[in-house]
Write a protein that holds these residues in place. Sequence first.
Motif, PDB file in Angstrom:
ATOM      1  N   ALA A  82      35.877  21.288 -69.686  1.00  0.00           N
ATOM      2  CA  ALA A  82      35.119  20.317 -70.482  1.00  0.00           C
ATOM      3  C   ALA A  82      35.218  18.920 -69.902  1.00  0.00           C
ATOM      4  O   ALA A  82      34.224  18.175 -69.863  1.00  0.00           O
ATOM      5  N   GLN A  83      36.406  18.529 -69.451  1.00  0.00           N
ATOM      6  CA  GLN A  83      36.569  17.190 -68.897  1.00  0.00           C
ATOM      7  C   GLN A  83      35.722  17.004 -67.650  1.00  0.00           C
ATOM      8  O   GLN A  83      35.086  15.964 -67.469  1.00  0.00           O
ATOM      9  N   GLU A  84      35.699  18.012 -66.798  1.00  0.00           N
ATOM     10  CA  GLU A  84      34.887  17.923 -65.583  1.00  0.00           C
ATOM     11  C   GLU A  84      33.402  17.835 -65.917  1.00  0.00           C
ATOM     12  O   GLU A  84      32.657  17.036 -65.321  1.00  0.00           O
ATOM     13  N   LEU A  85      32.954  18.632 -66.874  1.00  0.00           N
ATOM     14  CA  LEU A  85      31.550  18.589 -67.286  1.00  0.00           C
ATOM     15  C   LEU A  85      31.171  17.220 -67.817  1.00  0.00           C
ATOM     16  O   LEU A  85      30.114  16.663 -67.483  1.00  0.00           O
ATOM     17  N   THR A  86      32.044  16.646 -68.641  1.00  0.00           N
ATOM     18  CA  THR A  86      31.771  15.336 -69.220  1.00  0.00           C
ATOM     19  C   THR A  86      31.724  14.264 -68.144  1.00  0.00           C
ATOM     20  O   THR A  86      30.842  13.396 -68.153  1.00  0.00           O
ATOM     21  N   GLU A  87      32.656  14.300 -67.210  1.00  0.00           N
ATOM     22  CA  GLU A  87      32.683  13.298 -66.148  1.00  0.00           C
ATOM     23  C   GLU A  87      31.413  13.354 -65.301  1.00  0.00           C
ATOM     24  O   GLU A  87      30.836  12.310 -64.946  1.00  0.00           O
ATOM     25  N   ARG A  88      30.963  14.552 -64.979  1.00  0.00           N
ATOM     26  CA  ARG A  88      29.733  14.688 -64.188  1.00  0.00           C
ATOM     27  C   ARG A  88      28.536  14.162 -64.949  1.00  0.00           C
ATOM     28  O   ARG A  88      27.683  13.459 -64.396  1.00  0.00           O
ATOM     29  N   ARG A  89      28.474  14.470 -66.233  1.00  0.00           N
ATOM     30  CA  ARG A  89      27.348  14.031 -67.052  1.00  0.00           C
ATOM     31  C   ARG A  89      27.367  12.521 -67.269  1.00  0.00           C
ATOM     32  O   ARG A  89      26.317  11.887 -67.361  1.00  0.00           O
ATOM     33  N   LEU A  90      28.549  11.930 -67.359  1.00  0.00           N
ATOM     34  CA  LEU A  90      28.646  10.483 -67.495  1.00  0.00           C
ATOM     35  C   LEU A  90      27.986   9.777 -66.318  1.00  0.00           C
ATOM     36  O   LEU A  90      27.317   8.757 -66.481  1.00  0.00           O
ATOM     37  N   HIS A  91      28.162  10.331 -65.128  1.00  0.00           N
ATOM     38  CA  HIS A  91      27.570   9.721 -63.945  1.00  0.00           C
ATOM     39  C   HIS A  91      26.066   9.957 -63.876  1.00  0.00           C
ATOM     40  O   HIS A  91      25.293   9.028 -63.638  1.00  0.00           O
ATOM     41  N   THR A  92      25.629  11.193 -64.091  1.00  0.00           N
ATOM     42  CA  THR A  92      24.208  11.500 -63.922  1.00  0.00           C
ATOM     43  C   THR A  92      23.349  10.891 -65.020  1.00  0.00           C
ATOM     44  O   THR A  92      22.250  10.401 -64.756  1.00  0.00           O
ATOM     45  N   ALA A  93      23.830  10.903 -66.255  1.00  0.00           N
ATOM     46  CA  ALA A  93      23.055  10.331 -67.364  1.00  0.00           C
ATOM     47  C   ALA A  93      23.401   8.873 -67.608  1.00  0.00           C
ATOM     48  O   ALA A  93      22.594   8.127 -68.162  1.00  0.00           O
ATOM     49  N   GLY A  94      24.604   8.456 -67.189  1.00  0.00           N
ATOM     50  CA  GLY A  94      25.037   7.091 -67.464  1.00  0.00           C
ATOM     51  C   GLY A  94      24.263   6.037 -66.705  1.00  0.00           C
ATOM     52  O   GLY A  94      23.940   4.975 -67.254  1.00  0.00           O
ATOM     53  N   LEU A  95      23.907   6.309 -65.445  1.00  0.00           N
ATOM     54  CA  LEU A  95      23.228   5.295 -64.648  1.00  0.00           C
ATOM     55  C   LEU A  95      21.851   4.919 -65.203  1.00  0.00           C
ATOM     56  O   LEU A  95      21.560   3.721 -65.363  1.00  0.00           O
ATOM     57  N   PRO A  96      20.978   5.884 -65.524  1.00  0.00           N
ATOM     58  CA  PRO A  96      19.685   5.469 -66.090  1.00  0.00           C
ATOM     59  C   PRO A  96      19.816   4.746 -67.421  1.00  0.00           C
ATOM     60  O   PRO A  96      19.034   3.832 -67.720  1.00  0.00           O
ATOM     61  N   VAL A  97      20.798   5.121 -68.237  1.00  0.00           N
ATOM     62  CA  VAL A  97      21.010   4.424 -69.506  1.00  0.00           C
ATOM     63  C   VAL A  97      21.431   2.975 -69.243  1.00  0.00           C
ATOM     64  O   VAL A  97      20.911   2.036 -69.866  1.00  0.00           O
ATOM     65  N   LEU A  98      22.367   2.780 -68.314  1.00  0.00           N
ATOM     66  CA  LEU A  98      22.813   1.425 -67.998  1.00  0.00           C
ATOM     67  C   LEU A  98      21.710   0.605 -67.338  1.00  0.00           C
ATOM     68  O   LEU A  98      21.570  -0.597 -67.607  1.00  0.00           O
ATOM     69  N   ASP A  99      20.910   1.239 -66.481  1.00  0.00           N
ATOM     70  CA  ASP A  99      19.808   0.522 -65.843  1.00  0.00           C
ATOM     71  C   ASP A  99      18.824  -0.001 -66.887  1.00  0.00           C
ATOM     72  O   ASP A  99      18.354  -1.146 -66.803  1.00  0.00           O
ATOM     73  N   GLU A 100      18.524   0.829 -67.876  1.00  0.00           N
ATOM     74  CA  GLU A 100      17.599   0.406 -68.925  1.00  0.00           C
ATOM     75  C   GLU A 100      18.221  -0.700 -69.783  1.00  0.00           C
ATOM     76  O   GLU A 100      17.543  -1.653 -70.168  1.00  0.00           O
ATOM     77  N   LEU A 101      19.511  -0.575 -70.061  1.00  0.00           N
ATOM     78  CA  LEU A 101      20.194  -1.592 -70.848  1.00  0.00           C
ATOM     79  C   LEU A 101      20.240  -2.925 -70.103  1.00  0.00           C
ATOM     80  O   LEU A 101      19.995  -3.988 -70.696  1.00  0.00           O
ATOM     81  N   ALA A 102      20.531  -2.880 -68.807  1.00  0.00           N
ATOM     82  CA  ALA A 102      20.586  -4.101 -68.006  1.00  0.00           C
ATOM     83  C   ALA A 102      19.212  -4.763 -67.917  1.00  0.00           C
ATOM     84  O   ALA A 102      19.094  -5.997 -67.985  1.00  0.00           O
ATOM     85  N   GLU A 103      18.173  -3.940 -67.768  1.00  0.00           N
ATOM     86  CA  GLU A 103      16.820  -4.489 -67.707  1.00  0.00           C
ATOM     87  C   GLU A 103      16.420  -5.125 -69.033  1.00  0.00           C
ATOM     88  O   GLU A 103      15.796  -6.192 -69.066  1.00  0.00           O
ATOM     89  N   ALA A 104      16.809  -4.498 -70.144  1.00  0.00           N
ATOM     90  CA  ALA A 104      16.433  -5.002 -71.463  1.00  0.00           C
ATOM     91  C   ALA A 104      17.173  -6.287 -71.822  1.00  0.00           C
ATOM     92  O   ALA A 104      16.619  -7.164 -72.485  1.00  0.00           O
TER      93      ALA A 104
END
Length: 269
Positions: A82-104
């Motif tokens: 579970a920890q490995e799955l979460t870490e991978r998902r944090l990177h793949t889904a985290g960047l577009p979320v942060l990019d949108e937040l930074a742009e907004a």
Amino acid sequence: MPFAEDPDLPRTSMGRGLDVLSELAALSADAPHGVAVRDVALALDRERSQVSRTLSALADRGLVVRGDDHRYRLAWSWYATAQELTERRLHTAGLPVLDELAEATGEACFLGVLQGDSTLTVVESIPAGSGMIGSWVGRAYPAFCSDAGRAVLWDASDEEVRAVFARTSFSSPGPNAPASVDDFLDRLRASRALGYAVVDQEAEPELYSVSAPVWDFRDEVAAGVQIVGERRALRPRTAELAEACVAAAEALSRALGAPEERRGSRAAH
């Protein structure tokens, strides 16, 4: 509001698997002998055949166990995975979320996780005009005064927080840093009541941030979303930035398969 109507983060096979695992875990609380495929499918409003294929794939990976009665339960090995799955998902889904937040917001945005008694930046999005120099990815900072410290310890009990800071020296260049673990706990409780954390000159003078926790499919806080910048620029925008930060954390929680009632820091306590 940014992110509020953003259900279309990439639904990869990993994302679908997280959804099924999350629902299986939730249903297992009332089904100690296993959960039927149809129950998972009904809960997710998906085709039974699709859910059956996903569960079979998870069983092949040793994350779930299928009994002779064709009911599924979580395998012990899934907790390690579970920890490995979460870490991978944090990177793949985290960047577009942060990019949108930074742009907004036009401000530097970061995703931090707990590592010992520090927070570690794992993803960042820094607009050209933010004034931030260099990268924070891979860098750790003491959690008691860091921008993400309260967010990543959002669901921790008082005893767990005391254990994290058992050997911590509460010394920081920031004039408003917590002076003790009890001081930190008081601020953590106040942040929970607000639904987000404000860190005002705790890490260093004139540094200001808002942050919110990100929940994963295990119903645990996996990370903290932060908006960080100069105090004079961010403080007057606290309410606006907090709303955007919480919405971003909710979007990332959805991508991590968090239970519906746990999506968003306001629902956490």
